[in-house]
Design an enzyme around this catalytic site. Structure first.
Site, PDB file in Angstrom:
ATOM      1  N   TYR A   9     -22.613  36.211  34.059  1.00 12.22           N
ATOM      2  CA  TYR A   9     -23.360  35.122  34.710  1.00 12.22           C
ATOM      3  C   TYR A   9     -23.948  35.542  36.053  1.00 12.22           C
ATOM      4  CZ  TYR A   9     -22.029  31.546  31.343  1.00 12.22           C
ATOM      5  OH  TYR A   9     -21.900  30.791  30.188  1.00 12.22           O
ATOM      6  N   TYR A 138     -19.865  22.553  26.669  1.00  6.95           N
ATOM      7  CA  TYR A 138     -19.544  23.968  26.872  1.00  6.95           C
ATOM      8  C   TYR A 138     -18.091  24.202  26.518  1.00  6.95           C
ATOM      9  CZ  TYR A 138     -18.722  28.491  29.059  1.00  6.95           C
ATOM     10  OH  TYR A 138     -18.391  29.803  29.277  1.00  6.95           O
ATOM     11  N   ASP A 235     -11.010  19.421  24.893  1.00  2.00           N
ATOM     12  CA  ASP A 235     -11.011  20.694  25.623  1.00  2.00           C
ATOM     13  C   ASP A 235     -10.765  20.406  27.107  1.00  2.00           C
ATOM     14  OD1 ASP A 235     -11.569  23.021  26.977  1.00  2.00           O
ATOM     15  OD2 ASP A 235     -13.492  23.395  26.002  1.00  2.00           O
ATOM     16  N   LYS A 264      -7.597  27.978  32.176  1.00  2.00           N
ATOM     17  CA  LYS A 264      -7.859  27.940  33.627  1.00  2.00           C
ATOM     18  C   LYS A 264      -6.632  27.587  34.465  1.00  2.00           C
ATOM     19  CE  LYS A 264     -12.833  27.727  33.312  1.00  2.00           C
ATOM     20  NZ  LYS A 264     -13.799  27.037  32.517  1.00  2.00           N
TER      21      LYS A 264
HETATM   22  C1  LIG Z   1     -14.298  27.692  31.186  1.00  3.17           C
HETATM   23  C2  LIG Z   1     -14.261  26.837  29.987  1.00  3.17           C
HETATM   24  C3  LIG Z   1     -13.977  27.363  28.719  1.00  3.17           C
HETATM   25  C4  LIG Z   1     -13.834  28.837  28.476  1.00  3.17           C
HETATM   26  O1  LIG Z   1     -12.754  29.385  29.118  1.00  3.17           O
HETATM   27  P1  LIG Z   1     -12.715  30.992  29.337  1.00  3.17           P
HETATM   28  O2  LIG Z   1     -11.383  31.238  29.902  1.00  3.17           O
HETATM   29  O3  LIG Z   1     -13.845  31.276  30.300  1.00  3.17           O
HETATM   30  O4  LIG Z   1     -12.957  31.612  28.026  1.00  3.17           O
HETATM   31  C5  LIG Z   1     -13.845  26.490  27.673  1.00  3.17           C
HETATM   32  N1  LIG Z   1     -14.016  25.179  27.838  1.00  3.17           N
HETATM   33  C6  LIG Z   1     -14.309  24.630  29.031  1.00  3.17           C
HETATM   34  C7  LIG Z   1     -14.458  23.167  29.142  1.00  3.17           C
HETATM   35  C8  LIG Z   1     -14.456  25.443  30.144  1.00  3.17           C
HETATM   36  O5  LIG Z   1     -14.796  24.917  31.312  1.00  3.17           O
END
Ligand SMILES: *Cc1c(COP(=O)(O)O)cnc(C)c1O
Length: 420
Positions: A9, A138, A235, A264
């Protein structure tokens, strides 16, 4: 030293201007090789909820590294993963769950999507294999994740290489449809017999520019999925662990999703670890008798012991420091402080959800966004605008004064760069 890194990015033009070389982290600050300190206002890609160097998490990593660095979860187990799976299941509205570990957000998303497809296969309904996301959602950058989460600004080259059979439109509330749910319901009614699962970012589409929708929508979506035999995957990779003022964003809607994906902040952002938490009636179909329904899927570092140790320590800290309650209280302050920014002529809209404070500027501000970013950086703040959106998503441990100053710096910088 010659830079051989293929940066994620990162436009080449940004590399040309030179990149900060970050050599340390202390609390809410990142420190560069010149000793300059920068407020990590986006929590290092939304992960470092406890800032940097939290002693409890660091100590847990150290202790685990001395004990067991890695051992797989394929036909073996280890105590940190066992304990963490139990702790995560207990955080869900109903605890009867099993936890599949992976190594980063998108690998846990991939697992969730494949679990959904194989679940319907296990159930003798292989025609249900569609995976449906929300427009501009996303879920990570792997090809499978792009099929359900596709941000036009990032993913255009891959449009034809990924399969997206249908999308839920972004909710647009209206008088007769206060949550903007009716178009989604129509799609579900039309395609449910082919759909394995719906996956959504709960309440806030992060990468699309922190676009927010109501908890009412999420509640209706959960009910609609249940009524139509479609699994709901939530998610929580970006929203989980207090960011929205509740432990999970889906808690705002009072729902009990079939699968929850975490990443995360799961480890406070200190180790790559993610998880997909699966309800037992789904898990139970993956048995190997009479037919073999084993889930032949895994990542080498799934449930990495050091990652699990970091996550266990992070969960302890979230609890001990009442991170969620603190985040909810501080969020209200942040909102109050930010309101005057909404008066600026260049601002289109402010949006708030817990400790996410968003300023969307008018379209004409777009060419000046890189200038805004660098003006903020010169003052010691690492913002990462998304298009015309600049947002605060600071570590949840940020102090009141630090946060207030950050808001003031943002306001002044917008005025300076854009004219008021
Ligand atoms: C960052 C993110 C992902 C992907 O996570 P990575 O650890 O970067 O693969 C998936 N879903 C959401 C909502 C995110 O913000």
């Amino acid at each position: 030293m010659r830079n051989r890194i293929f940066h994620p990015y990162t436009p080449f033009s940004a590399i040309g201007q030179g990149l900060l070389n970050i050599v340390g982290g202390e609390g809410i600050y990142l420190v560069d090789d010149q000793g300059r300190r920068y407020v990590d206002i986006v929590s290092s890609w939304w992960a470092c909820a406890l800032g940097h160097g939290h002693p409890k998490v660091v100590e847990a990593i150290r202790r685990q590294a001395a004990e067991l660095q890695h051992s797989i979860l394929g036909s073996l187990t280890h105590p940190r993963a066992l304990e963490l799976a139990g702790r995560l299941a207990d955080l869900m509205p109903t605890p009867d769950r099993h936890v599949l570990f992976a190594s980063d957000g998108c690998s846990a998303v991939e697992a969730a999507l494949k679990i959904a497809i194989q679940y319907w296969h296990n159930m003798g309904r292989p025609e249900k294999f569609w995976l449906v996301g929300m427009d501009q959602g996303y879920h990570g950058d792997s090809l499978g994740a792009l099929g359900v989460g596709f941000v036009d600004g990032f993913h255009k080259p891959f449009g034809r290489a990924v399969h997206h059979p249908a999308k839920l439109p972004f909710p647009r509330p209206s008088a007769g449809d206060p949550d903007g749910f009716l178009p989604a319901r129509a799609i579900m009614e039309q395609h449910a017999d082919k759909m394995a699962a719906v996956i959504v970012e709960p309440l806030c589409l992060g990468s699309a520019g922190m676009r927010m929708y109501s908890a009412g929508y999420l509640g209706k979506l959960a009910a609609c999925c249940a009524a139509h035999d479609v699994l709901l995957i939530v998610d929580e990779v970006a929203m989980g662990f207090g960011r929205t003022g509740r432990r999970f964003a889906f808690n705002h809607a009072g729902i009990d999703p079939d699968m929850v994906v975490l990443g995360k902040a799961l480890t406070a952002g200190y180790m790559p670890l993610s998880a997909c938490i699966v309800k037992d009636p789904i898990y139970g179909t993956f048995c190997d008798a009479p037919e073999d329904h084993t889930f032949y899927h895994g990542n080498t570092f799934a449930g990495h012991p050091i990652g699990c140790a970091a996550a266990l320590a992070a969960l302890d800290v979230y609890e001990a420091e009442s991170t969620v309650a603190r985040s909810a209280a501080l969020a209200e302050r942040m909102r109050q402080w930010m309101l005057p920014i909404g008066e600026l002529g260049c601002v289109r809209e402010l949006r708030f959800l817990g400790m996410i404070g968003v300023v969307e500027l008018k379209e004409e501000a777009r060419p000046r966004m890189p200038v805004l970013r660098s003006v903020l950086m010169q003052q010691g703040y690492l913002f990462r605008p998304l298009g015309t959106v600049v947002y605060l998503m600071p570590p949840l441990v940020i102090g009141e004064e630090e946060l207030r100053t950050a808001v003031e710096v943002l306001q002044r910088s917008i005025e300076t760069v854009m004219g008021s």
